[in-house]
Scaffold this active site. Structure first.
Site, PDB file in Angstrom:
ATOM      1  N   LYS A  90       0.804  -1.227   0.000  1.00 14.93           N
ATOM      2  CA  LYS A  90       0.000   0.000   0.000  1.00 14.93           C
ATOM      3  C   LYS A  90       0.835   1.275   0.000  1.00 14.93           C
ATOM      4  O   LYS A  90       0.433   2.303  -0.541  1.00 14.93           O
ATOM      5  CB  LYS A  90      -0.953   0.012   1.189  1.00 14.93           C
ATOM      6  CG  LYS A  90      -2.135  -0.941   1.021  1.00 14.93           C
ATOM      7  CD  LYS A  90      -3.199  -0.660   2.052  1.00 14.93           C
ATOM      8  CE  LYS A  90      -4.449  -1.475   1.784  1.00 14.93           C
ATOM      9  NZ  LYS A  90      -4.254  -2.924   2.047  1.00 14.93           N
ATOM     10  N   GLU A 112      -9.684   7.511   3.940  1.00 17.52           N
ATOM     11  CA  GLU A 112     -10.613   6.693   4.716  1.00 17.52           C
ATOM     12  C   GLU A 112      -9.967   5.326   4.842  1.00 17.52           C
ATOM     13  O   GLU A 112      -9.136   4.927   4.033  1.00 17.52           O
ATOM     14  CB  GLU A 112     -11.966   6.608   4.024  1.00 17.52           C
ATOM     15  CG  GLU A 112     -12.173   5.411   3.116  1.00 17.52           C
ATOM     16  CD  GLU A 112     -11.374   5.474   1.826  1.00 17.52           C
ATOM     17  OE1 GLU A 112     -11.152   6.595   1.323  1.00 17.52           O
ATOM     18  OE2 GLU A 112     -10.970   4.413   1.329  1.00 17.52           O
ATOM     19  N   SER A 378       1.394  -9.892  -1.287  1.00 22.54           N
ATOM     20  CA  SER A 378       1.047  -8.483  -1.059  1.00 22.54           C
ATOM     21  C   SER A 378       1.398  -7.956   0.324  1.00 22.54           C
ATOM     22  O   SER A 378       1.655  -6.764   0.480  1.00 22.54           O
ATOM     23  CB  SER A 378      -0.447  -8.272  -1.317  1.00 22.54           C
ATOM     24  OG  SER A 378      -1.230  -9.133  -0.519  1.00 22.54           O
TER      25      SER A 378
HETATM   26  C1  LIG Z   1      -5.141  -3.876   1.547  1.00 19.73           C
HETATM   27  C2  LIG Z   1      -4.522  -5.178   1.225  1.00 19.73           C
HETATM   28  C3  LIG Z   1      -4.971  -5.977   0.144  1.00 19.73           C
HETATM   29  C4  LIG Z   1      -6.184  -5.632  -0.675  1.00 19.73           C
HETATM   30  O1  LIG Z   1      -6.126  -4.433  -1.356  1.00 19.73           O
HETATM   31  P1  LIG Z   1      -5.865  -4.361  -2.926  1.00 19.73           P
HETATM   32  O2  LIG Z   1      -6.124  -2.940  -3.266  1.00 19.73           O
HETATM   33  O3  LIG Z   1      -6.818  -5.308  -3.574  1.00 19.73           O
HETATM   34  O4  LIG Z   1      -4.466  -4.766  -3.148  1.00 19.73           O
HETATM   35  C5  LIG Z   1      -4.286  -7.135  -0.157  1.00 19.73           C
HETATM   36  N1  LIG Z   1      -3.233  -7.540   0.582  1.00 19.73           N
HETATM   37  C6  LIG Z   1      -2.776  -6.814   1.632  1.00 19.73           C
HETATM   38  C7  LIG Z   1      -1.607  -7.315   2.395  1.00 19.73           C
HETATM   39  C8  LIG Z   1      -3.404  -5.608   1.990  1.00 19.73           C
HETATM   40  O5  LIG Z   1      -2.949  -4.918   3.030  1.00 19.73           O
END
Ligand SMILES: *Cc1c(COP(=O)(O)O)cnc(C)c1O
Length: 394
Positions: A90, A112, A378
């Site tokens: 993020k 938000e 992610s």
């Molecule tokens: C916020 C988050 C997501 C989901 O958000 P996307 O905008 O779909 O990427 C996925 N994995 C992690 C670790 C997150 O913090």
């Protein structure tokens, strides 16, 4: 050739656009007119690149997961976004947007947040830049996500509770939009995923596209080709996925797999599987697929993972689904949790529960042994430890 990137009018196929109240028009218009030229300035690029390197810790490794590869009979690489500062992808986007906001002369940032991850990533970059930060969060979410609320406060942000409606994410979004309408000149609204009115989905995808840019050069070095057979990512709003797919969208040699949360089961009423359940509608200023009742009320989504608990997907993903360019797979809470535990024990990496969904696809999908897969890891699982502990009685 048909492109899966945004078109000149802010659409991906029939999805996207800017369906906003008239009073918000000047705000999004200012962004739309300026985002591309600012992002192309050499000085902007240099500063973004430098912060990604020295502050976020990029490039993140592309790791060949030998044990996973043996277990699931394919060549599996992990793109290690879990190693980014703050523990997930993020921050790539919040750094980009705060640099852009500064160039637009903004003095104040609003955001938000639902689970608090985007709030923390926003508070982090506001601390870094010494800019005032207000994060709207539903009152219920504030109670549920105490550690992230504490992080935001420690970073100097003000966390404002949204007290209306269901007191969760969508109410926080309404409060943020109201704030932005009232403060159009000095305030920038940092949206955390590839959602919202044009140009947000494209802007956020561009900031996250560093993920696939790095995959290309890293894979070239390791495999002699930039192209994997498949890129796989979990989809909440879709930003980590958009970043991982970005430079492959118009490359038919590379398969795209999107993994959504099926919660307790797609048809149980407790799910966030938008591709299976969604219909065309408008959410957060964009035309996309979203879960809704027959008379168009947005339904409350559910997933064990807070980051996938969103009733829609961004317009890029809606188009990938509708056109058939992307293959969508829905994973239940149980499948995700089991996969997260397996990956932890096979690779010594505890994934965020969002990412664990992507690791569960091997139950649903076979690959050839010589297929090269890149799974976008992610985020890391530290934030989810309590959920894992409770679930497995650890
Ligand atoms: C916020 C988050 C997501 C989901 O958000 P996307 O905008 O779909 O990427 C996925 N994995 C992690 C670790 C997150 O913090």
């Amino acid at each position: 050739m048909k492109s899966y990137q945004v078109d000149n009018n802010g659409y991906y196929g029939i999805f996207g656009g800017a369906y906003i109240p008239e009073m918000l028009y000047p705000n999004t218009e200012e962004l739309r007119e300026n985002y591309l030229s600012i992002m192309e300035e050499p000085e902007f690029k240099r500063e973004f690149q430098q912060l990604l390197q020295d502050y976020v810790g990029r490039p993140t490794p592309l790791y060949f997961a030998k044990n996973l590869s043996e277990e699931y009979k394919a060549k599996i690489y992990l793109k290690r976004e879990d190693l980014c500062h703050t523990g997930a992808h993020k921050v790539n986007n919040t750094i980009g947007q705060i640099l852009l906001a500064k160039r637009l002369g903004k003095k104040r940032i609003i955001a938000e947040t639902g689970a608090g991850q985007h709030g923390v990533a926003t508070a982090t970059v506001c601390a870094l830049m010494g800019i005032e930060c207000v994060v709207y969060m539903g009152e219920i979410d504030i109670a549920r996500q105490a550690p992230n609320v504490a992080r935001m406060k420690m970073l100097g942000a003000e966390v404002k509770p949204a007290l209306s409606g269901s007191r969760t994410l969508k109410d926080a979004t309404n409060e943020a939009i109201r704030d932005w309408i009232n403060n159009p000149v000095d305030t920038h609204y940092i949206i955390g995923s590839v959602v919202g009115p044009h140009p947000y989905p494209d802007m956020v995808a561009r900031f996250q596209s560093v993920i696939s840019e790095e995959i290309q050069s890293q894979l070239l070095e390791k495999e002699g080709s930039c192209n994997p057979d498949y890129v796989i990512a979990c989809v909440g709003g879709g930003s980590n996925a958009a970043g991982a797919y970005y430079h492959y969208l118009d490359n038919p040699e590379v398969g795209i797999i999107a993994v959504e949360a099926a919660g307790k089961g797609i048809y149980t009423g407790e799910s966030a599987a938008t591709s299976a359940l969604g219909k065309v509608g408008i959410i957060h200023g964009s035309k996309t697929l979203l879960m809704q009742t027959d008379d168009g009320q947005i339904t409350e989504p559910y997933s064990i993972s807070a980051g996938l608990d969103y009733p829609g997907v961004g317009p890029m993903h809606a188009n990938l689904f509708q056109s058939g360019r992307g293959e969508f797979i829905s994973i239940t809470d149980k499948e995700a949790m089991d996969a997260g535990l397996r990956v932890s024990q096979l690779e010594g990496i505890i994934p965020a529960i969002e990412t664990s969904h992507a690791f569960a696809i091997f139950k649903h999908r076979e690959f050839n042994p010589d297929d090269i897969l890149v799974i976008n890891l992610s985020g890391r699982g530290d934030k989810d430890l309590q959920t894992y502990i409770d679930y497995f009685d650890l």
